[in-house]
Scaffold this active site. Structure first.
Site, PDB file in Angstrom:
ATOM      1  N   ASP A 306       0.813  -1.206   0.000  1.00  0.00           N
ATOM      2  CA  ASP A 306       0.000   0.000   0.000  1.00  0.00           C
ATOM      3  C   ASP A 306       0.855   1.268   0.000  1.00  0.00           C
ATOM      4  OD1 ASP A 306      -2.675   1.371   0.576  1.00  0.00           O
ATOM      5  OD2 ASP A 306      -1.501   2.006   2.315  1.00  0.00           O
ATOM      6  N   GLU A 376       0.800  -0.433  -5.023  1.00  0.00           N
ATOM      7  CA  GLU A 376      -0.246   0.569  -5.211  1.00  0.00           C
ATOM      8  C   GLU A 376       0.375   1.956  -5.184  1.00  0.00           C
ATOM      9  OE1 GLU A 376      -3.766   2.882  -2.964  1.00  0.00           O
ATOM     10  OE2 GLU A 376      -1.683   2.637  -2.384  1.00  0.00           O
TER      11      GLU A 376
END
Length: 684
Positions: A306, A376
């Site tokens: 993330d 991401e």
């Protein structure tokens, strides 16, 4: 020859003893020295007699050595034996040569992450097993067959670590524990074991950029523990105006907060409860590596990393340039007000990610246990930054970075816009890399609401027929829409200050059935967010029994994608894009069947003329339409009629390929050809 005669001949084969005294010699005997010549002659004569006798015998079971050797040397036995021997040698060598040739010429095997779509589960909203109104790990386990019904083998689960839930799990208090809201470690291990039993892969969300302010590391760092004092980004600041520079958080306002214990400011690029780790500290990097080892040793199949672009920031802490130089500095409060030259994509970021990748690869050596990594990073128009997460030809990084550009599809309902978004990725992607596509996630509105329900089937069709790995957000397979919420119902911290920024609408409970709470919670009337009021007509149970439903069409297209070689191995070629239609081909050299995809993203009915495409046959039969009335319909290639939001999969047979004459319009990740006579793929 009689049996007695055979036995007599066999008994004549004895061991001669030169010291033996025959009774006829009168006991006088003969010395070995004086009679050696006569003995030799006697044995030779005896041998000749025996061989003459054996020559009259046919081979039989249990024959003595002499008989066997006598007959085996005859041409009628020797020649077939030699022919058979050399035939076996030649066949073995030919088989080895063919095997080596096939191995050398065969394209690399595809990874599991290339074959299957990735399905994102938001655990709070997927299935509640204990009646508290919040989804949990046991609930996910109860619904594993849903993935099998869709032929999906990879499941990405959003964070379920122990957390204060200020950002619903992205603020981690303990990376080695499960939050009680979702269950416990035993529940996780049971879920993972059951997933592997069913042939499913589990991808975990991993957050390397920050922790919760309740994390043990942060509490030790704020008290200046010698080992942990530099685990976070600290700097001196004015307590009355704690802004060492103009950096702003993703959620708005300053990205600095003053800590009364340490009497310094700490950096947080997200919420103030999510302090950024200092990943320039080698001890912190090793902590992150140890955490990945912890979960990999438990057997997880991969990570979704993330917010990776935020992992490093410039050590000099200078002000970032303003987008509008004339804006008063005190009005700079959002991430869009600054160019993030010092807080994202810093030098050293990719070296660190490649180090994480190398650590993961040590767990991929076991056959069938490849560990997957996806990163991401929202880089918007700076797509070249996103492409760097693929790594280099010599050093691998992520298997692919998430491609979020199709999230912008609702901005312009047209065929040329769809092509532009697809080509923006394909034309910038490094040669030979594997693409991927995302049309929804937990941070963006559902496609049924943003694009319109009329386009849901068409968008799913494009998602599952483009080259690469599709990612499906839970509920998109049945066409779920956003819910409407009031200020009092807001749960998302981003919506606490402005309800229009809340991400709650796309996180409503999964609609399983027409039962109470859409089958999400059947034990009480609690749900952490309201269930969409359309759940009685839009749910999994209802659509499973309807061949024309969004779910059934999704399942059919996914099955087609995984069973037909042109979709996984073949070329992707643009055919046409206009104000309404986006059309493309999927074909494979040597494979007779090819597929034409025609999708109407426009506002009205349109007739598409593909008569200029000489490689297409004159008549085209629809294999599947998002409008079932057009299934199996035959069109002339000059008159392909589609309604708004309608998509067609047209299968046709020809060995004439489109890509040789249109190389600029075509793409393939790993070129391969199909040898139809034996049904194998080879490099070409």
């Amino acid at each position: 020859m009689s049996i007695n005669s055979d036995r007599r001949i066999e008994m004549e084969e004895t061991i001669w003893n030169p010291g033996y005294k025959d009774a006829d010699d009168g006991g006088s005997g003969r010395s070995a020295a004086s009679s050696s010549r006569s003995d030799t002659e006697e044995r030779r004569d005896s041998r000749a007699v025996k061989l003459d006798q054996y020559a009259q015998i046919k081979p039989y079971a249990g024959m003595p050595k002499e008989v066997l050797l006598l007959h085996s040397s005859k041409a009628r036995y020797r020649v077939p034996r030699e022919i058979l021997f050399w035939l076996i040698v030649c066949c073995t060598l030919a088989l080895v040569a063919v095997t080596i040739t096939i191995i050398v010429l065969s394209p690399p095997c595809m990874g599991w992450w290339q074959i299957t779509p990735v399905y994102q589960v938001y655990p709070r909203s997927f299935k509640d097993s204990d009646g508290d109104g919040v989804g949990d790990l046991k609930g996910i386990k109860e619904k594993l067959d849903h993935f099998l019904n869709l032929n999906i083998k990879a499941v990405w689960i959003s964070p379920f670590y122990r957390s204060p839930m200020k950002d619903f799990g992205y603020d981690v208090e303990d990376f080695r524990d499960i939050d009680p809201l979702f269950g416990n470690m035993q529940d996780f291990e049971d879920l993972l074991a059951e997933m592997h039993n069913k042939g499913l892969k589990l991808i975990m969300d991993f957050i390397p950029n920050h922790t919760s302010d309740r994390h043990r590391w942060f509490n030790l760092s704020r008290t200046r523990d010698p080992h942990y004092k530099d685990y976070y980004v600290w700097t001196d600041c004015n307590p009355a105006n704690p802004k060492p520079n103009n950096w702003v958080s993703i959620f708005g306002n300053s990205s600095w907060t003053y800590d009364k214990v340490r009497k310094q400011c700490y950096l947080h690029q997200f919420l103030s409860e999510q302090p950024d780790l200092n990943l320039r500290n080698p001890d912190v990097v090793q902590e992150i590596i140890d955490l990945t080892h912890f979960w990999l040793e438990k057997g997880v199949d991969g990570f979704r990393m993330d917010a990776v672009k935020h992992m490093l920031e410039a050590a000099h802490l200078r002000d970032e340039p303003q987008v509008d130089p004339d804006m008063p500095p005190e009005l700079v409060t959002t991430e869009w007000d600054l160019y993030h030259d010092y807080t994202t994509s810093q030098v050293g970021l990719h070296d660190m990610l490649r180090k994480f990748r190398a650590e993961m690869d040590t767990y991929s050596r076991e056959p069938g246990r490849y560990r997957f990594l996806v990163t991401e990073s929202y880089d918007y128009q700076e797509v070249e930054k996103t492409m760097m997460y693929y790594g280099t030809p010599l050093v691998k990084e992520s298997d692919f970075p998430f491609n979020f550009y199709l999230l912008d599809l609702p901005q312009n309902a047209s065929g040329w816009w769809a092509k532009q978004l697809v080509d923006f990725w394909m034309s910038n992607m490094p040669k030979g890399k594997w693409p991927n596509w995302v049309v929804g996630n937990h941070d963006r509105p559902r496609i049924g609401s943003s694009a319109g329900q009329i386009y849901v089937r068409a968008i799913n069709m494009m998602l599952l027929t483009l080259p690469g790995t599709p990612t499906t957000y839970y509920g998109e397979e049945i066409g779920m829409e956003n819910i409407n919420i009031t200020q009092s119902q807001v749960q998302d911290p981003a919506g606490k200050y402005n309800v229009s920024l809340s991400r709650d609408p796309e996180r409503s409970p999964m609609q399983w059935s027409s039962e109470m709470n859409a089958g999400f919670n059947t034990k009480s009337n609690l749900t952490w967010l309201p269930v969409h009021p359309d759940y009685q007509s839009v749910n999994v149970e209802l659509q499973m029994n309807d061949e024309g439903s969004v779910l059934s069409q999704y399942s059919f297209l996914n099955g087609l994608r995984q069973s037909e070689l042109p979709f996984l191995r073949g070329w992707f070629c643009y055919v046409l894009a206009d104000n309404n239609v986006f059309s493309y081909l999927r074909e494979l050299d040597g494979h007779k069947e090819a597929y034409l995809i025609v999708i109407n993203f426009g506002k009205g009915s349109t007739t598409t003329d593909l008569s200029a495409i000489q490689e297409l046959p004159e008549q085209l039969q629809v294999l599947m339409s998002t409008n079932r009335a057009n299934d199996n319909k035959v069109f002339q290639k000059s008159q392909i009629v589609t309604e708004p939001g309608e998509g067609l999969v047209i299968r046709y047979s020809t060995y004439t390929r489109f890509h040789p004459n249109h190389p600029a319009e075509c793409y393939v990740s790993e070129k391969a050809c199909y040898l139809e006579t034996v049904g194998i793929l080879y490099k070409c």
